[in-house]
Design an enzyme around this catalytic site. Structure first.
Site, PDB file in Angstrom:
ATOM      1  N   ASP A  41      -3.041  -1.282 -27.752  1.00 31.21           N
ATOM      2  CA  ASP A  41      -2.434  -2.394 -28.471  1.00 31.21           C
ATOM      3  C   ASP A  41      -1.094  -2.001 -29.076  1.00 31.21           C
ATOM      4  OD1 ASP A  41      -4.363  -4.236 -27.955  1.00 31.21           O
ATOM      5  OD2 ASP A  41      -5.302  -4.182 -29.930  1.00 31.21           O
ATOM      6  N   LYS A  63      -0.865  -6.741 -28.388  1.00 37.05           N
ATOM      7  CA  LYS A  63      -1.647  -7.718 -29.140  1.00 37.05           C
ATOM      8  C   LYS A  63      -1.203  -7.633 -30.587  1.00 37.05           C
ATOM      9  CE  LYS A  63      -4.755  -9.812 -27.809  1.00 37.05           C
ATOM     10  NZ  LYS A  63      -4.807 -11.168 -27.213  1.00 37.05           N
ATOM     11  N   MET A 179      -2.860 -10.612 -41.610  1.00 39.10           N
ATOM     12  CA  MET A 179      -2.031 -11.575 -40.883  1.00 39.10           C
ATOM     13  C   MET A 179      -1.808 -12.851 -41.696  1.00 39.10           C
ATOM     14  SD  MET A 179      -3.742 -11.025 -37.089  1.00 39.10           S
ATOM     15  CE  MET A 179      -5.421 -10.856 -37.728  1.00 39.10           C
TER      16      MET A 179
END
Length: 257
Positions: A41, A63, A179
């Site tokens: 990732d 990702k 996030m």
């Protein structure tokens, strides 16, 4: 270690931790060293790959929340193809595979096709972010629990009820948001329905990495602090009295001023 097609196909879902290679577990290092194919990732620090064998094939499958990413279905098919061909496949993820890493989805797909799955846990970014501030996530005097949530919900799924989460935090739980920067305004408005604007809040960008930056402010000052300090993804938000309890609030505000 050579690929052995005659053995049961297997994939390792490995947590690379928050970034600092020294935070890798011994089990993670062994898995990385044994891999013939690594699917990596974006948030995996480059220093982690120093443990890979020179002959290993490294495939970067970006990702990252809020950014253009490699389609999940493509990654899962790639893992299946390589494992069924006899390769020792390691799916290397930032943090922990089972904490907002879609490891659960990948494990289900692999097992449904007869591929054995071994999960190797990694230190999740939320814990590393708190440690970077010198603060715990729980404390007998200030926080008797912790909630991990993501601000990057599934597009066709229900929106998070930030007011409900704020009410839970008001009962003495630390709220850790992954996030969440892109949803900062919505998050702030929802939490303010249950929490006072003076509630301590920390923003930690790139926790544990050399480029780490952070600021501690209040819930009411979240948007101004993000703009003033130019903080952005990847970042973790921590909300709760546990920050004030250890003096982290004043200490970090001085360094961020």
């Amino acid at each position: 270690m050579n690929a052995r097609p005659e053995t049961t196909p297997k994939v390792w879902l490995v947590g690379a931790g928050p970034g600092d290679p020294e935070l890798l577990t011994l089990k993670a290092v062994r898995a990385i060293r044994g891999a013939t194919v690594l699917l990596v990732d974006d948030l995996v620090a480059g220093g982690v790959l120093k443990y890979a064998r020179k002959s290993a094939r490294i495939v970067h499958v970006g990702k990252r929340g809020g950014c253009r990413s490699t389609p999940q279905a493509f990654i899962e098919q790639l893992m299946l193809r390589e494992a069924l061909a006899g390769e020792r496949v390691v799916r290397l993820k930032g943090g922990d595979p089972f904490v907002f890493g879609r490891g659960g989805e990948e494990a289900e797909t692999l097992r449904a096709h007869g591929v054995e799955v071994e999960v190797v846990n990694g230190i999740t970014a939320g814990l590393a972010a708190a440690t970077a501030l010198g603060a715990p996530l729980t404390h007998r005097e200030h926080a008797h629990g912790v909630m991990f949530v993501t601000g990057h919900a599934k597009e066709d799924g229900p929106a998070l009820d930030w007011a409900v989460l704020g009410a839970a935090a008001a009962q003495g739980l630390t709220l850790v948001v992954y996030m969440g920067v892109a949803q900062a305004a919505t998050l702030q408005a929802g939490l303010r329905r249950a929490l006072p604007g003076c509630t301590p809040l920390a923003i930690v960008q790139s926790a544990s990495r050399p480029e780490q930056r952070h600021a501690v402010t209040t819930l009411g000052g979240l948007l101004d602090t993000l703009a003033r300090e130019r903080l952005g993804s990847p970042a973790v938000l921590i909300v709760g009295e546990v920050l004030r309890g250890l003096g982290a609030l004043n200490a970090v505000q001085r360094t961020a001023a």
